[in-house]
Write a protein that holds these residues in place. Sequence first.
Motif, PDB file in Angstrom:
ATOM      1  N   VAL A   1       0.850  -1.191   0.000  1.00  0.00           N
ATOM      2  CA  VAL A   1       0.000   0.000   0.000  1.00  0.00           C
ATOM      3  C   VAL A   1       0.885   1.240   0.000  1.00  0.00           C
ATOM      4  O   VAL A   1       2.098   1.156   0.220  1.00  0.00           O
ATOM      5  CB  VAL A   1      -0.948   0.023   1.221  1.00  0.00           C
ATOM      6  CG1 VAL A   1      -1.968  -1.089   1.124  1.00  0.00           C
ATOM      7  CG2 VAL A   1      -0.168  -0.071   2.536  1.00  0.00           C
ATOM      8  N   THR A   2       0.274   2.367  -0.252  1.00  0.00           N
ATOM      9  CA  THR A   2       0.985   3.643  -0.219  1.00  0.00           C
ATOM     10  C   THR A   2       1.345   3.982   1.229  1.00  0.00           C
ATOM     11  O   THR A   2       0.819   3.370   2.158  1.00  0.00           O
ATOM     12  CB  THR A   2       0.112   4.742  -0.824  1.00  0.00           C
ATOM     13  OG1 THR A   2      -1.192   4.703  -0.215  1.00  0.00           O
ATOM     14  CG2 THR A   2      -0.040   4.541  -2.335  1.00  0.00           C
ATOM     15  N   PRO A   3       2.221   4.960   1.460  1.00  0.00           N
ATOM     16  CA  PRO A   3       2.634   5.286   2.828  1.00  0.00           C
ATOM     17  C   PRO A   3       1.456   5.514   3.770  1.00  0.00           C
ATOM     18  O   PRO A   3       0.507   6.229   3.432  1.00  0.00           O
ATOM     19  CB  PRO A   3       3.440   6.576   2.628  1.00  0.00           C
ATOM     20  CG  PRO A   3       4.029   6.427   1.262  1.00  0.00           C
ATOM     21  CD  PRO A   3       2.958   5.756   0.457  1.00  0.00           C
ATOM     22  N   THR A   4       1.518   4.864   4.919  1.00  0.00           N
ATOM     23  CA  THR A   4       0.433   4.962   5.896  1.00  0.00           C
ATOM     24  C   THR A   4       0.634   6.218   6.746  1.00  0.00           C
ATOM     25  O   THR A   4       1.197   6.175   7.844  1.00  0.00           O
ATOM     26  CB  THR A   4       0.398   3.708   6.792  1.00  0.00           C
ATOM     27  OG1 THR A   4       0.394   2.546   5.954  1.00  0.00           O
ATOM     28  CG2 THR A   4      -0.841   3.691   7.654  1.00  0.00           C
ATOM     29  N   THR A   5       0.186   7.315   6.210  1.00  0.00           N
ATOM     30  CA  THR A   5       0.292   8.601   6.889  1.00  0.00           C
ATOM     31  C   THR A   5      -0.916   9.443   6.526  1.00  0.00           C
ATOM     32  O   THR A   5      -1.396   9.372   5.382  1.00  0.00           O
ATOM     33  CB  THR A   5       1.587   9.344   6.498  1.00  0.00           C
ATOM     34  OG1 THR A   5       1.507  10.702   6.960  1.00  0.00           O
ATOM     35  CG2 THR A   5       1.797   9.341   4.995  1.00  0.00           C
ATOM     36  N   PRO A   6      -1.445  10.238   7.460  1.00  0.00           N
ATOM     37  CA  PRO A   6      -2.623  11.062   7.162  1.00  0.00           C
ATOM     38  C   PRO A   6      -2.404  12.044   6.014  1.00  0.00           C
ATOM     39  O   PRO A   6      -3.359  12.444   5.357  1.00  0.00           O
ATOM     40  CB  PRO A   6      -2.859  11.816   8.476  1.00  0.00           C
ATOM     41  CG  PRO A   6      -2.241  10.967   9.526  1.00  0.00           C
ATOM     42  CD  PRO A   6      -1.045  10.349   8.879  1.00  0.00           C
ATOM     43  N   THR A   7      -1.158  12.419   5.764  1.00  0.00           N
ATOM     44  CA  THR A   7      -0.904  13.413   4.725  1.00  0.00           C
ATOM     45  C   THR A   7      -0.891  12.817   3.316  1.00  0.00           C
ATOM     46  O   THR A   7      -0.820  13.563   2.335  1.00  0.00           O
ATOM     47  CB  THR A   7       0.433  14.136   4.986  1.00  0.00           C
ATOM     48  OG1 THR A   7       1.490  13.161   5.070  1.00  0.00           O
ATOM     49  CG2 THR A   7       0.384  14.927   6.273  1.00  0.00           C
ATOM     50  N   TRP A   8      -0.952  11.475   3.209  1.00  0.00           N
ATOM     51  CA  TRP A   8      -0.937  10.893   1.874  1.00  0.00           C
ATOM     52  C   TRP A   8      -2.180  11.279   1.069  1.00  0.00           C
ATOM     53  O   TRP A   8      -2.119  11.415  -0.152  1.00  0.00           O
ATOM     54  CB  TRP A   8      -0.821   9.366   1.924  1.00  0.00           C
ATOM     55  CG  TRP A   8      -0.729   8.796   0.549  1.00  0.00           C
ATOM     56  CD1 TRP A   8      -1.724   8.206  -0.169  1.00  0.00           C
ATOM     57  CD2 TRP A   8       0.409   8.825  -0.312  1.00  0.00           C
ATOM     58  NE1 TRP A   8      -1.280   7.856  -1.424  1.00  0.00           N
ATOM     59  CE2 TRP A   8       0.039   8.229  -1.534  1.00  0.00           C
ATOM     60  CE3 TRP A   8       1.721   9.292  -0.168  1.00  0.00           C
ATOM     61  CZ2 TRP A   8       0.919   8.090  -2.603  1.00  0.00           C
ATOM     62  CZ3 TRP A   8       2.599   9.154  -1.229  1.00  0.00           C
ATOM     63  CH2 TRP A   8       2.200   8.557  -2.431  1.00  0.00           C
ATOM     64  N   ALA A   9      -3.303  11.488   1.744  1.00  0.00           N
ATOM     65  CA  ALA A   9      -4.526  11.858   1.035  1.00  0.00           C
ATOM     66  C   ALA A   9      -4.331  13.120   0.204  1.00  0.00           C
ATOM     67  O   ALA A   9      -4.883  13.249  -0.892  1.00  0.00           O
ATOM     68  CB  ALA A   9      -5.667  12.056   2.031  1.00  0.00           C
ATOM     69  N   ALA A  10      -3.516  14.030   0.710  1.00  0.00           N
ATOM     70  CA  ALA A  10      -3.270  15.282  -0.015  1.00  0.00           C
ATOM     71  C   ALA A  10      -2.451  15.042  -1.278  1.00  0.00           C
ATOM     72  O   ALA A  10      -2.538  15.807  -2.239  1.00  0.00           O
ATOM     73  CB  ALA A  10      -2.556  16.278   0.897  1.00  0.00           C
ATOM     74  N   VAL A  11      -1.643  13.972  -1.275  1.00  0.00           N
ATOM     75  CA  VAL A  11      -0.853  13.643  -2.468  1.00  0.00           C
ATOM     76  C   VAL A  11      -1.779  13.256  -3.608  1.00  0.00           C
ATOM     77  O   VAL A  11      -1.629  13.710  -4.749  1.00  0.00           O
ATOM     78  CB  VAL A  11       0.125  12.485  -2.167  1.00  0.00           C
ATOM     79  CG1 VAL A  11       0.855  12.051  -3.427  1.00  0.00           C
ATOM     80  CG2 VAL A  11       1.126  12.908  -1.089  1.00  0.00           C
ATOM     81  N   GLU A  12      -2.760  12.420  -3.302  1.00  0.00           N
ATOM     82  CA  GLU A  12      -3.668  11.929  -4.331  1.00  0.00           C
ATOM     83  C   GLU A  12      -4.701  12.973  -4.737  1.00  0.00           C
ATOM     84  O   GLU A  12      -5.093  13.058  -5.901  1.00  0.00           O
ATOM     85  CB  GLU A  12      -4.374  10.671  -3.845  1.00  0.00           C
ATOM     86  CG  GLU A  12      -3.426   9.518  -3.599  1.00  0.00           C
ATOM     87  CD  GLU A  12      -4.150   8.223  -3.283  1.00  0.00           C
ATOM     88  OE1 GLU A  12      -5.376   8.153  -3.553  1.00  0.00           O
ATOM     89  OE2 GLU A  12      -3.523   7.292  -2.782  1.00  0.00           O
ATOM     90  N   ALA A  13      -5.156  13.755  -3.773  1.00  0.00           N
ATOM     91  CA  ALA A  13      -6.228  14.713  -4.057  1.00  0.00           C
ATOM     92  C   ALA A  13      -5.718  15.982  -4.726  1.00  0.00           C
ATOM     93  O   ALA A  13      -6.477  16.682  -5.391  1.00  0.00           O
ATOM     94  CB  ALA A  13      -6.960  15.064  -2.766  1.00  0.00           C
ATOM     95  N   GLY A  14      -4.448  16.281  -4.535  1.00  0.00           N
ATOM     96  CA  GLY A  14      -3.907  17.528  -5.074  1.00  0.00           C
ATOM     97  C   GLY A  14      -3.182  17.336  -6.387  1.00  0.00           C
ATOM     98  O   GLY A  14      -3.510  16.462  -7.187  1.00  0.00           O
ATOM     99  N   GLN A  15      -2.162  18.147  -6.601  1.00  0.00           N
ATOM    100  CA  GLN A  15      -1.342  18.058  -7.810  1.00  0.00           C
ATOM    101  C   GLN A  15      -0.349  16.922  -7.599  1.00  0.00           C
ATOM    102  O   GLN A  15       0.759  17.134  -7.122  1.00  0.00           O
ATOM    103  CB  GLN A  15      -0.605  19.390  -8.050  1.00  0.00           C
ATOM    104  CG  GLN A  15       0.108  19.493  -9.384  1.00  0.00           C
ATOM    105  CD  GLN A  15      -0.847  19.571 -10.560  1.00  0.00           C
ATOM    106  OE1 GLN A  15      -1.967  20.003 -10.410  1.00  0.00           O
ATOM    107  NE2 GLN A  15      -0.389  19.144 -11.716  1.00  0.00           N
TER     108      GLN A  15
END
Length: 421
Positions: free
Chosen positions: A373-387
């Motif tokens: 899976v992708t890195p288990t961190t709360p900030t990963w969502a911003a990677v996918e949702a943003g640029q």
Amino acid sequence: MAAGAAALAVAVAGCGTSSSGSDSGSGDGKTLTVWLMDGSAPAALTDALHKEFQDAHPGVTVKYEVQKWGGIQEKLTTALTSNTPPDVIELGNTQTAKFAAEETLEDLSGDVSALGGDQWLAGLKDSLTWDGKSYGMPFYASNRTVIYRTDLFEAAGITAAPTTRDEWVAAIEKLKAANAADPDFQALYLPGQSWYALLSFIWDEGGDVAKQDGSAWTGALDTPQAKAGLDFYKKLVDVSGTKAPKDTDEATPQQMEVFGTGKVGMMIGLPWELAGAVKANPDLASKTAAFPIPSKTAGKTAPVFLGGSNLAIPAGSQNTDLAKDYLKLLSSKKYQDMLAEGGSVPGTSTDTAKLATNPVGKALAESAPNGKVTPTTPTWAAVEAGQNPLKDMLTAYLTGAKSLDQATGDANAALTKTLAG
């Protein structure tokens, strides 16, 4: 399912209701509110599950509510901070860390064994682990395989599905040669921004997209291993002569629609994408199969991204013991086999016999144990949702706008900044 693992948007309209009072784990007219996502579980499964659960818990009613993926993150955020959250929820496995970090999920570390923890795939276990604790159980997963045309393989003299990268490239070249008279033919349809496929190549090289140091994450896209993975992606694009845009992903246009035209030999996709292609072109039903994404190492499959969902209990649930019983029942072989029969990788069982009853399911079953899976961190969502820096990196390198070093360096800097929150 893919989108569920990948980029879960979220927003709400009201919260589920749980009955008030202490949780004795038994009836007394209690209501157990369960939120599952649209398309996750077939009605045959949920109908049988809820009847069995209610029969075993006299006086308890399961209030089953199906949620839409669109807007679910905001909806969950609202529900989990209310006084009456649902009792069982489904989360995309890239979402779980966010809610665990916000302390809105019940710590289930002490229940892992009862929930079939010894059967959890390593990648799925990682997705629900935060700060050394488990905040749920795996529900189901799926992963990408190479979906191909069996008739075109046979016509091109390809007698067996590729099992290494070199064999894969050789198959692409044979398909091109056999269909050289058709200018619209594509041996492999590969969009420029299919970054989930890129993950497999990076992981296969021994690299990763990010690395963890304590609680901090930094990008790892500028490592030799990540560069090698990106370079192989470009090799596939170049050798296949794919006509896919280099600045969009598999959703624009929908690659299943392109595959459905009958002018494509292979695509890296998910089971539902094949189903969509077959729906548009029923002739493909008897002419398609799949094989695991090949590794550069003979005898192995490339690691794959395990997209899917976890099940969790909100920290504010007033029926925690009942919710745990519900998860225990759902984790049993009976219901895990039903998930596998429906074409999903079962979350709490490594028995994939029910899944491997067709060529696509067999490819899923072979590659899932090597899933990540992708890195288990709360900030990963911003990677996918943003640029998304991985998408930008792919386009820049494939179009020649940036060199390999420049593309990976810029993407790594952007990724590190996003992961830092």
